[in-house]
Scaffold this active site. Structure first.
Site, mmCIF file in Angstrom:
data_model
loop_
_atom_site.group_PDB
_atom_site.id
_atom_site.type_symbol
_atom_site.label_atom_id
_atom_site.label_comp_id
_atom_site.label_asym_id
_atom_site.label_seq_id
_atom_site.Cartn_x
_atom_site.Cartn_y
_atom_site.Cartn_z
ATOM 1 N N ASP A 19 0.830 -1.213 0.000
ATOM 2 C CA ASP A 19 0.000 0.000 0.000
ATOM 3 C C ASP A 19 0.865 1.264 0.000
ATOM 4 O OD1 ASP A 19 -2.371 1.385 -0.049
ATOM 5 O OD2 ASP A 19 -2.717 1.271 2.105
ATOM 6 N N HIS A 36 2.565 3.245 -9.052
ATOM 7 C CA HIS A 36 2.490 1.804 -9.307
ATOM 8 C C HIS A 36 3.740 1.330 -10.057
ATOM 9 C CE1 HIS A 36 -1.459 1.932 -7.700
ATOM 10 N NE2 HIS A 36 -2.019 2.551 -8.719
ATOM 11 N N THR A 65 -10.457 -7.171 -5.610
ATOM 12 C CA THR A 65 -11.764 -7.119 -6.279
ATOM 13 C C THR A 65 -12.286 -5.677 -6.271
ATOM 14 O OG1 THR A 65 -12.163 -9.307 -5.362
ATOM 15 C CG2 THR A 65 -14.064 -8.180 -6.262
ATOM 16 N N LEU A 130 11.781 -19.952 -4.750
ATOM 17 C CA LEU A 130 10.672 -19.173 -4.189
ATOM 18 C C LEU A 130 9.388 -19.351 -5.015
ATOM 19 C CD1 LEU A 130 9.676 -16.794 -2.295
ATOM 20 C CD2 LEU A 130 10.385 -15.263 -4.132
ATOM 21 N N ARG A 187 2.089 -5.077 6.008
ATOM 22 C CA ARG A 187 1.346 -4.059 5.268
ATOM 23 C C ARG A 187 2.152 -2.771 5.294
ATOM 24 N NH1 ARG A 187 -4.871 -2.644 4.556
ATOM 25 N NH2 ARG A 187 -4.579 -0.799 3.267
ATOM 26 N N ARG A 193 -4.999 -2.288 8.671
ATOM 27 C CA ARG A 193 -6.153 -3.153 8.446
ATOM 28 C C ARG A 193 -5.787 -4.262 7.479
ATOM 29 N NH1 ARG A 193 -8.097 2.177 6.785
ATOM 30 N NH2 ARG A 193 -7.477 2.295 4.605
HETATM 31 C C1 FPP Z 1 -1.963 0.046 -3.407
HETATM 32 O O1 FPP Z 1 -1.525 1.387 -3.429
HETATM 33 C C2 FPP Z 1 -1.393 -0.696 -4.521
HETATM 34 C C3 FPP Z 1 -2.122 -1.253 -5.545
HETATM 35 C C4 FPP Z 1 -3.573 -1.166 -5.656
HETATM 36 C C5 FPP Z 1 -1.453 -1.946 -6.648
HETATM 37 C C6 FPP Z 1 -0.191 -2.690 -6.349
HETATM 38 C C7 FPP Z 1 0.518 -2.850 -7.598
HETATM 39 C C8 FPP Z 1 1.847 -2.760 -7.781
HETATM 40 C C9 FPP Z 1 2.838 -2.609 -6.698
HETATM 41 C C10 FPP Z 1 2.298 -2.786 -9.180
HETATM 42 C C11 FPP Z 1 3.238 -3.806 -9.564
HETATM 43 C C12 FPP Z 1 2.853 -5.203 -9.290
HETATM 44 C C13 FPP Z 1 2.901 -6.180 -10.207
HETATM 45 C C14 FPP Z 1 2.814 -7.569 -9.738
HETATM 46 C C15 FPP Z 1 3.020 -5.919 -11.636
HETATM 47 P P1 FPP Z 1 -2.625 2.531 -3.503
HETATM 48 O O2 FPP Z 1 -2.795 2.898 -4.929
HETATM 49 O O3 FPP Z 1 -3.864 2.092 -2.792
HETATM 50 O O4 FPP Z 1 -1.904 3.669 -2.712
HETATM 51 P P2 FPP Z 1 -2.605 4.802 -1.827
HETATM 52 O O5 FPP Z 1 -3.236 4.120 -0.651
HETATM 53 O O6 FPP Z 1 -1.436 5.643 -1.420
HETATM 54 O O7 FPP Z 1 -3.572 5.522 -2.715
#
Ligand code: FPP
Length: 249
Positions: A19, A36, A65, A130, A187, A193
Site C-alpha cells: 500500500d 504503481h 476485487t 521461491l 502491510r 487493516r
Molecule cells: C496500493 O496502493 C497498490 C495497488 C492497488 C497496486 C499494487 C501494484 C503494484 C505494486 C504494481 C506492480 C505489481 C505487479 C505484480 C506488476 P494505492 O494505490 O492504494 O496507494 P494509496 O493508498 O497511497 O492511494
C-alpha cells in the site's frame, strides 16, 4: 541487517499488502500510475530478497476485487503494468528459480493480461525456489463465497455429505489450496487493516505494519520485518509455558 536473521527460523510464507503507491506519487508531484510503476521496482527487490534468504512463499496483493472500482485509466494502467512487468521480469524469474502462481477471480482480467500471466505461470512451472503468488482480482469474501458454492454443489450431487465438512475441506476449496498459511503479514503505507486479504489463511499469522510507502520499501525494510517476526513468540492458542516445553523436548 541480514546477518541478524536466523535462517533456521524463517517464516515459510510471507504475505504483503503493498500500500501507499498513490500517496508516494502524490508526494513526488506525479500521477498515481507512476507510483504503481515505482511499486513494480519494489516487487523486484523484495522477490530477490525473499529468494536470497530462503523464504518459500511470497504472496503479494497486486489487485483487489474492490480495485475494479478505481477510475478506468488507473485500472488500465495497472493491467498494462502487469503485462510489461511479466515480460521484463520472466528471464530473471527463470535465472532465480522463482515459480509464479496467481490467486483470485482471474476470469475478470483482460485477455491480454490473463494470457501473459498464464504464459509466465507455465514457463516457470518447473522452478523449485521461491513460490511467488500474485493475488489479482482477489478478495477473501469472494474466495470464501466461491468455496461455499463449490461445497454446496458437491453436497447437492452427493460427492460430499455435511458431516465431512471440516476446516481441511474448506481450505481445499480456497484458491490458496496448494499454499501453506502465511506466517507473517506485512502491510506498508501506514494503514492498520487487513482489507479483505486472506482472512481465513491469516488466522495465526503475525501482523507487521510499517508507515513506509510501498515504492520506498526495500530489502532492509523487509529484513527488519523478518527480524521483528523472529522476536515474537507464536503460541497458536497455547500457553507460553507449553511452547517452551515443546521447544525443549
Ligand atoms: C496500493 O496502493 C497498490 C495497488 C492497488 C497496486 C499494487 C501494484 C503494484 C505494486 C504494481 C506492480 C505489481 C505487479 C505484480 C506488476 P494505492 O494505490 O492504494 O496507494 P494509496 O493508498 O497511497 O492511494
Amino acid at each position: 541487517m541480514k546477518e541478524q536473521i536466523d535462517l533456521t527460523r524463517l517464516p515459510q510464507h510471507v504475505a504483503i499488502i503493498m500500500d501507499g503507491n498513490g500517496r508516494w506519487a502524490q508526494q513526488h508531484g506525479m500521477e498515481r500510475y507512476m507510483g504503481h510503476q515505482e511499486g513494480a521496482v519494489s516487487v523486484r527487490k523484495i522477490v530477490e530478497a525473499a529468494g536470497e534468504i530462503g523464504v518459500k512463499y511470497l504472496t503479494l496483493y497486486a489487485f483487489s476485487t474492490e480495485n475494479w472500482n478505481r477510475p478506468q485509466t488507473e485500472v488500465d494502467a495497472l493491467m498494462a503494468l502487469l503485462i510489461t512487468t511479466i515480460q521484463r521480469e520472466t528471464p530473471d524469474l527463470m535465472s532465480n528459480n522463482v515459480r509464479l502462481h496467481a490467486i483470485g477471480d482471474l476470469s475478470r482480467l483482460p485477455k491480454a493480461s490473463k494470457d501473459e500471466l498464464d504464459w509466465c505461470i507455465a514457463t516457470t512451472a518447473k522452478n523449485t525456489g521461491l513460490n511467488l503468488v500474485l493475488a489479482l482480482s482477489y478478495s477473501s469474501r469472494w474466495e470464501i463465497t466461491d468455496a461455499v458454492k463449490q461445497i454446496a454443489a458437491k453436497i447437492q450431487n452427493r460427492e460430499l455429505n455435511i458431516h465431512q465438512i471440516d476446516e481441511q475441506i474448506v481450505s481445499q476449496h480456497l484458491t490458496t489450496r496448494q499454499l501453506p498459511d502465511p506466517d507473517l503479514l506485512i502491510r506498508t503505507g501506514g494503514e492498520q487493516r487487513i482489507s479483505n486479504y486472506l482472512l481465513w489463511q491469516l488466522a495465526y499469522a503475525e501482523l507487521y505494519f510499517t508507515p513506509v510507502y510501498w515504492p520506498d520499501f526495500r530489502e532492509k525494510h523487509f529484513f527488519e520485518a523478518i527480524i521483528d517476526y523472529q522476536n515474537r513468540e507464536r503460541r497458536f492458542g497455547k500457553t507460553g509455558e507449553q511452547i517452551k516445553n515443546t521447544i525443549n523436548n
